[in-house]
Design an enzyme around this catalytic site. Structure first.
Site: not given
Ligand code: RIB
Ligand code: CA
Length: 314
Positions: A238-240
């Site tokens: 996941w890329h925040a």
């Protein structure tokens, strides 16, 4: 004697990854969040303001919230509701916060706070740069009063996320981005490509979200839509984006590799409007205006996220 906390002003378009960045800021003992200035971007301004107020209420923090521009400076732009949900917070139907935004416009609040905290204020921009551009047009001396300016935005080798060439925050308001990157002598930049290089496992995120804290529980709810979308489309990690920019802002010592270069924003073009052109080989003779984050300490980054979700006190 305890060290004075560094004043932090966050311009943001919450937005699920913005919310994670805000949780990190609220949980940092070395910084004091002196205001949230709100932009339209991920979703419309009414939602981004409501989301900021709700997150402050969940966290028990009484940080002033200032609404900014409802639209980009010149041309309309599409939002990112497909990522964040129609309301920008996963469409959970949360009860609205009781507090309202302050009456002062975000651009005016940015200028006022830059004077109140002159020389010490760290500005972190996590959304389209419309409010910051308006502040610069009102007072071009703004950069001289900021200690640091950290921006989440851009795609330094044109691997865009909203178009093939452009990253969302820049593409939403390229004219504003041009004003900002032309005005600041040194912007610390966490771009989309750095974000892709610092994803974290969904399995780890789900473990962190199981923490027994109101913040973790609230964030698990508002991020469910985005995490499902990311899992389906981007795989195990996941890329925040905004969380990485906030890590750079809060703990710059975690940066393992930084490169200084000139950067310009493309505001025209059929295919490349909003692209951020880095003069890697210094062919233009322009001055370096960005410090590009190339590598950050991944363990340090993930520890900050885990701690922010588990936090129970402001
Ligand atoms: O491209 C990612 C950026 O666009 C993040 O700030 C996200 O919140 C959206 O605003
Ligand atoms: Ca954002």
């Amino acid at each position: 004697m305890t060290e004075a906390r560094i004043p932090l002003l966050i311009d943001t378009d919450p937005g699920v990854d913005d919310a994670l960045a805000l949780l990190m800021a609220f949980n940092d003992m070395h910084h004091a969040v002196v205001g949230l200035t709100i932009a339209a971007g991920n979703v419309g301004l009414e939602h981004t303001v409501a989301n900021a107020l709700k997150l402050c209420e969940v966290c028990g923090v009484d940080v002033p919230v200032y609404a900014g521009a409802e639209a980009p400076l010149v041309f309309p732009a599409r939002d990112a509701a497909y990522v964040h949900g129609r309301d920008g917070f996963g469409d959970t139907g949360y009860a609205k916060a009781s507090r309202r935004a302050d009456a002062e416009h975000a651009a005016l609040a940015i200028l006022r706070l830059s004077h109140e905290h002159a020389g010490k204020l760290v500005l972190v921009a996590l959304g389209p740069l419309t409010n910051l551009a308006l502040a610069l047009k009102l007072d071009p001396t703004l950069p001289s009063r900021l200690a640091r300016c950290v921006v989440m935005g851009a795609s330094v080798t044109a691997h865009g996320n909203i178009t093939p060439a452009a990253e969302f925050n820049i593409a939403f308001d390229p004219e504003a981005a041009h004003i900002v990157f032309s005005a600041f002598p040194r912007i610390e930049l966490a771009d989309w490509e750095a974000v892709l290089a610092h994803g974290f496992l969904h399995d780890d995120a789900e473990r962190w979200l199981a923490a027994d804290s109101p913040r973790a529980r609230f964030y698990a709810g508002i991020s469910a839509h985005t995490r499902a979308w990311a899992k389906a489309g981007r795989g195990a990690r996941w890329h925040a984006a905004d969380a990485l920019a906030m890590a750079l802002a809060l703990q710059p010592e975690g940066a393992l590799e930084l490169l200084e270069r000139p950067l310009a924003v493309e505001t025209a073009g059929q295919f490349a409007r909003g692209a951020t052109i880095v003069d890697w080989n210094r062919q233009t003779g322009a001055a370096d205006n960005v410090v590009i984050l190339m590598r950050y300490d991944q363990q340090r980054f993930e520890r900050m996220i885990e701690a922010a979700l588990a936090a129970t006190v402001a």
